[in-house]
Design a protein around this motif. Structure first.
Motif, PDB file in Angstrom:
ATOM      1  N   UNK A   1       0.980  -8.649  -8.640  1.00  0.00           N
ATOM      2  CA  UNK A   1       1.120  -7.635  -9.684  1.00  0.00           C
ATOM      3  C   UNK A   1       0.690  -6.301  -9.095  1.00  0.00           C
ATOM      4  N   UNK A   2       1.461  -5.265  -9.395  1.00  0.00           N
ATOM      5  CA  UNK A   2       1.100  -3.935  -8.901  1.00  0.00           C
ATOM      6  C   UNK A   2       1.290  -2.921  -9.998  1.00  0.00           C
ATOM      7  N   UNK A   3       0.399  -1.962 -10.031  1.00  0.00           N
ATOM      8  CA  UNK A   3       0.599  -0.817 -10.906  1.00  0.00           C
ATOM      9  C   UNK A   3       1.929  -0.184 -10.509  1.00  0.00           C
ATOM     10  N   UNK A   4       2.753   0.140 -11.495  1.00  0.00           N
ATOM     11  CA  UNK A   4       4.041   0.762 -11.193  1.00  0.00           C
ATOM     12  C   UNK A   4       3.857   2.273 -11.127  1.00  0.00           C
ATOM     13  N   UNK A   5       4.096   2.830  -9.955  1.00  0.00           N
ATOM     14  CA  UNK A   5       3.975   4.286  -9.826  1.00  0.00           C
ATOM     15  C   UNK A   5       5.256   4.923 -10.353  1.00  0.00           C
ATOM     16  N   UNK A   6       5.085   5.964 -11.145  1.00  0.00           N
ATOM     17  CA  UNK A   6       6.251   6.529 -11.820  1.00  0.00           C
ATOM     18  C   UNK A   6       7.033   7.498 -10.930  1.00  0.00           C
ATOM     19  N   UNK A   7       6.316   8.231 -10.088  1.00  0.00           N
ATOM     20  CA  UNK A   7       7.009   9.199  -9.223  1.00  0.00           C
ATOM     21  C   UNK A   7       6.556   9.041  -7.775  1.00  0.00           C
ATOM     22  N   UNK A   8       6.926   7.931  -7.163  1.00  0.00           N
ATOM     23  CA  UNK A   8       6.463   7.761  -5.783  1.00  0.00           C
ATOM     24  C   UNK A   8       7.471   8.242  -4.742  1.00  0.00           C
TER      25      UNK A   8
ATOM     26  N   UNK B   1      16.616  19.708  -1.368  1.00  0.00           N
ATOM     27  CA  UNK B   1      15.747  20.602  -0.595  1.00  0.00           C
ATOM     28  C   UNK B   1      14.493  20.975  -1.372  1.00  0.00           C
ATOM     29  N   UNK B   2      14.276  20.306  -2.480  1.00  0.00           N
ATOM     30  CA  UNK B   2      13.117  20.664  -3.285  1.00  0.00           C
ATOM     31  C   UNK B   2      12.167  19.500  -3.497  1.00  0.00           C
ATOM     32  N   UNK B   3      12.698  18.393  -3.963  1.00  0.00           N
ATOM     33  CA  UNK B   3      11.783  17.310  -4.279  1.00  0.00           C
ATOM     34  C   UNK B   3      12.437  15.945  -4.150  1.00  0.00           C
ATOM     35  N   UNK B   4      11.841  15.126  -3.314  1.00  0.00           N
ATOM     36  CA  UNK B   4      12.350  13.774  -3.151  1.00  0.00           C
ATOM     37  C   UNK B   4      11.328  12.776  -3.702  1.00  0.00           C
ATOM     38  N   UNK B   5      11.772  11.944  -4.634  1.00  0.00           N
ATOM     39  CA  UNK B   5      10.970  10.798  -5.061  1.00  0.00           C
ATOM     40  C   UNK B   5      11.949   9.644  -5.213  1.00  0.00           C
ATOM     41  N   UNK B   6      11.446   8.454  -5.459  1.00  0.00           N
ATOM     42  CA  UNK B   6      12.362   7.316  -5.593  1.00  0.00           C
ATOM     43  C   UNK B   6      13.186   7.423  -6.877  1.00  0.00           C
ATOM     44  N   UNK B   7      12.834   8.383  -7.739  1.00  0.00           N
ATOM     45  CA  UNK B   7      13.611   8.592  -8.973  1.00  0.00           C
ATOM     46  C   UNK B   7      14.756   9.586  -8.762  1.00  0.00           C
TER      47      UNK B   7
END
Ligand code: ADP
Ligand code: ADP
Ligand code: MG
Length: 694
Positions: free
Chosen positions: A211-218, A445-451
């Motif tokens: 079980x892992x805490x789900x990161x919202x913006x990783x 060019x600004x922001x990369x997350x898995x979302x």
């Protein structure tokens, strides 16, 4: 002397190497074999008899039926092939048996070199529960959660309460993005756990979960390591693989942009510490997730093999990872120390898949009917196909990887875009245009997350519709008119005197209206703007808010630089390179290796005389020729009228139009009044024609 002699005899020899894989990675390993003077041996299934990796290798051995289970996942069959052909070593590539202890064990008992880490490293890191425990023992931060041995439902449930929601249930034996489930609230937990365990058992033969805490913006950030049998473990810097879909990487790059020095160094230290703890041999990757908001970094897992995205690291470090793998497997020491490894520039990779991104990324199969890889400075294409190759349903859908290098990230992205644009592949759908959309979004060019993908395409990605292409053609038509000031003839929408042209306060042409002929229909468009920056509206809706609007920016190719032959087009924030050709007959053609479209332009005036006018032949009525306002009705019901007599005045697009009787007769019906707003084609006046008119 004796020491040297001893160390030389310790080095095993690899003269013939079998590659237990297929597709691009098999071809990739063959390339390094050629470079090192090693004979390469391919293995193939029924479906791959004519595949590229078979053709490129020096030798090839059949290993079984098309289903991976009977061929590329059949360790015994691969070992039999290696023994039959007397291969000295086996390179497992990635996927298939690369992280299986079965193939290494067979290698050990048959005295064949396995190009990869020890069986212990693979076993330790193959279980996420185990790997996390080892990381914790080395003070490497891990995602808060539960990775205990106690797997009964009650324990997991009570642990889930401690972790909090949302949380992720992960299969301990999972991989490739499979076996993960998000749980948003306590009420969903029991059912999710049951399903996760079932899935995990059927896919991986092991139902243990963590079980892992789900990161919202990783962000997904990973570190490449290399180890030898002399106790050296070094890192080859980092990669960012945050652009993912379904937990699978789509775009990867090296090095990571926007990472604090301190955090970066910490990730390197953690990776090397874990590598040293494992006495790691060969190439491996330690994956982390970094919370984009807090910058907290956590160990995710270690992949004990070469990765798909390894070419990005090769570009920026200049190190051939496959060569290193082979050399350390022979027993050689790494030829460089940590401080001799440097990063220069930036590399970005895109995975070209046979799939339909507009239809839930459904995998596509078929024959490659057209295939031409792009070439260019700083461009590398790793593929395992050619024209005529089959994309079969048995294996994964990745067809090729396009990797671009540049001294800056911007240049790498620019070259990748050109590479993707210039890639000609036909016969089935691919994600080519989707990849282009991904790397041309301003957010790239600004922001990369898995979302990233979910945020950029909240309603899913859709390919460009016809209207996008029409809008580009219309803007180009207008641009050409302004650019070519000597062009005073019909083809120039700005110079030509016509009812559709309006000038702004400074007297400069600012808007133009015209029609595009498409599929036998005339479609009205309006273009506003100048000097490469245009707003294009499509359709005849007078209420401008309802008309579909496109923002098109154009940069024409620099004619003094003959290499650059494409126009740079940006439409609604997406960029493409296109060839745009203008021909005499008011035709604009857009073309790129993936696209070929031509549009004929007709001014509104001509449209009345041209095909549209034909519609009015034999007509006994007056219809609005464009959307507008009726300013005057000159007749009333029952009036006798002559053909050609003006019956009605309309104001449309800031100009006055006199509409005349199409035939002689008596006014039967008037369907409008002065002041009415009418739509294009609306019936305005109906005439009862004279008998003699027929
Ligand atoms: P796999 O073995 O399938 O590669 P990973 O543990 O490496 O599994 O995770 C794959 C991806 O899933 C990560 O790159 C990340 O995008 C996502 N992911 C994994 N763990 C978490 C988490 N705790 N919170 C949010 N996203 C996660
Ligand atoms: P530069 O002046 O070289 O653009 P920046 O530090 O602003 O310096 O950006 C370095 C590179 O990283 C640029 O190409 C930029 O587009 C990219 N970039 C900016 N923000 C992010 C982010 N959050 N994630 C990934 N890449 C980013
Ligand atoms: Mg992973």
């Amino acid at each position: 002397m004796s020491n040297v002699a001893k160390s030389i005899t310790d080095i095993k020899s690899i003269k013939r190497l079998l590659i237990a894989n297929r597709g691009e990675i098999a071809c990739r390993v063959i390339r390094t074999c050629k470079k090192l003077g090693i004979e390469s041996v391919a293995v193939f299934s029924d479906a791959d008899r004519h595949a590229q990796h078979v053709q490129q290798a020096d030798l090839a051995v059949y290993i079984g039926a098309s289903s991976a289970k009977e061929s590329y996942l059949n360790a015994q069959s691969i070992m039999d092939a290696a023994l039959k052909i007397k291969a000295d070593a086996i390179h497992p590539g990635y996927g298939f048996l690369s992280e299986s202890t079965e193939l290494i064990t067979l290698c050990q008992s048959n005295d064949v070199i396995f190009i990869g880490p020890s069986v212990e490293s693979i076993a330790d890191m193959g279980s996420k529960i185990e790997a996390k425990a080892i990381a914790q023992s080395l003070d490497i931060p891990t995602v808060p959660g539960y990775n205990g041995d106690n797997q009964d439902s009650a324990t997991l449930k009570s642990e889930s309460e401690k972790v909090g929601y949302p949380l992720l249930i992960k299969a301990s034996a999972g991989g490739g993005g499979k076996g993960m489930r998000i749980v948003n609230s306590a009420s969903e937990f029991d059912e999710a756990l049951t399903l996760a365990k079932q899935e995990s058992l059927s896919s991986f033969g092991d139902d243990r979960v963590l079980l892992e805490k789900y990161l919202v913006r990783p962000r997904h950030i990973e570190v490449q390591v290399l180890g030898d049998s002399h106790g050296n473990v070094v890192h080859l810097f980092d990669r960012e693989c945050s652009i993912q879909r379904n937990y699978q990487k789509v775009i990867e790059e090296a090095p990571v942009s926007h990472l604090g020095d301190e955090l970066r160094q910490k990730l390197f230290d953690c990776a090397v510490r874990l590598g040293k703890h494992l006495s790691y041999l060969g190439a491996g990757t330690i994956e982390f997730i970094v919370d984009a908001d807090t910058q907290d970094a956590y160990f995710l897992e270690m992949n004990t093999r070469l990765q798909v995205e390894h070419p990005t690291t090769e570009f920026v470090t200049g190190i051939d990872l496959v060569e290193c793998q082979i050399k350390v497997a022979k027993g050689e020491a790494l030829t460089f120390s940590q401080d001799q490894i440097t990063v220069t520039g930036h590399a970005i990779e895109a995975r070209l898949n046979a799939e339909d991104p507009a239809n839930n990324y459904m995998p596509e199969t078929g024959t490659i009917e057209l295939y031409r890889e792009p070439t260019g400075e700083g461009l590398r294409v790793d593929s395992g196909v050619s024209q005529g190759s089959d994309i079969s349903p048995f294996y994964d859908s990745m067809v090729a990887k396009v990797i671009a290098y540049g001294v800056t990230r911007g240049l790498a992205a620019q070259r990748l875009l050109k590479g993707l644009n210039d890639f000609s592949i036909g016969g089935f759908k691919t994600n080519q245009e989707f990849l282009i959309a991904l790397i041309t979004r301003p957010a790239f060019h600004q922001e990369l997350t898995t979302q990233y993908i979910a945020k950029q395409f909240p309603e899913g990605w859709q390919p460009w519709g016809e209207e996008m292409h029409m809008a580009i053609a219309a803007a180009a038509y207008a641009e050409q008119g302004q650019y070519d000031v000597s062009n005073m003839q019909a083809g120039n929408p700005w110079q030509r005197k016509g009812s559709w042209r309006v000038t702004d306060l400074s007297g400069t042409p600012a808007s133009a209206w015209f029609c595009i002929e498409h599929g036998g229909e005339l479609i009205e468009m309006s273009v506003q703007g100048r000097a490469g920056d245009y707003r294009v509206r499509i359709g005849s809706d007078l209420d401008e808010k309802n008309a579909e609007q496109f923002h098109v920016m154009l940069t024409r190719p620099n004619e003094s630089q003959s290499e650059v032959t494409y126009w740079q087009v940006e439409i609604n924030n997406t960029r493409v390179s296109l060839d745009i050709l203008f021909s005499e007959n008011q035709k604009v053609s857009l073309s790129s290796p993936r696209l070929n479209r031509s549009y004929s332009f007709v001014t509104l005036e001509d449209s009345l005389l041209g095909p549209a006018a034909e519609l009015k032949d034999n007509s006994t009525s007056i219809r609005a020729v464009m959307p507008g306002i009726v300013t005057d009705v000159l007749v009333k019901t029952g009036d006798k009228v002559e053909e050609g007599e003006t019956l009605l005045v309309m104001e449309a697009m800031k100009l006055i139009h006199n509409l005349s009787a199409p035939c002689s007769g008596v006014v039967k019906d008037i369907l409008c009044a002065a002041g009415d707003s009418v739509a294009d084609g609306a019936l305005l006046i109906d005439i009862d024609p004279d008998e003699t008119d027929d």
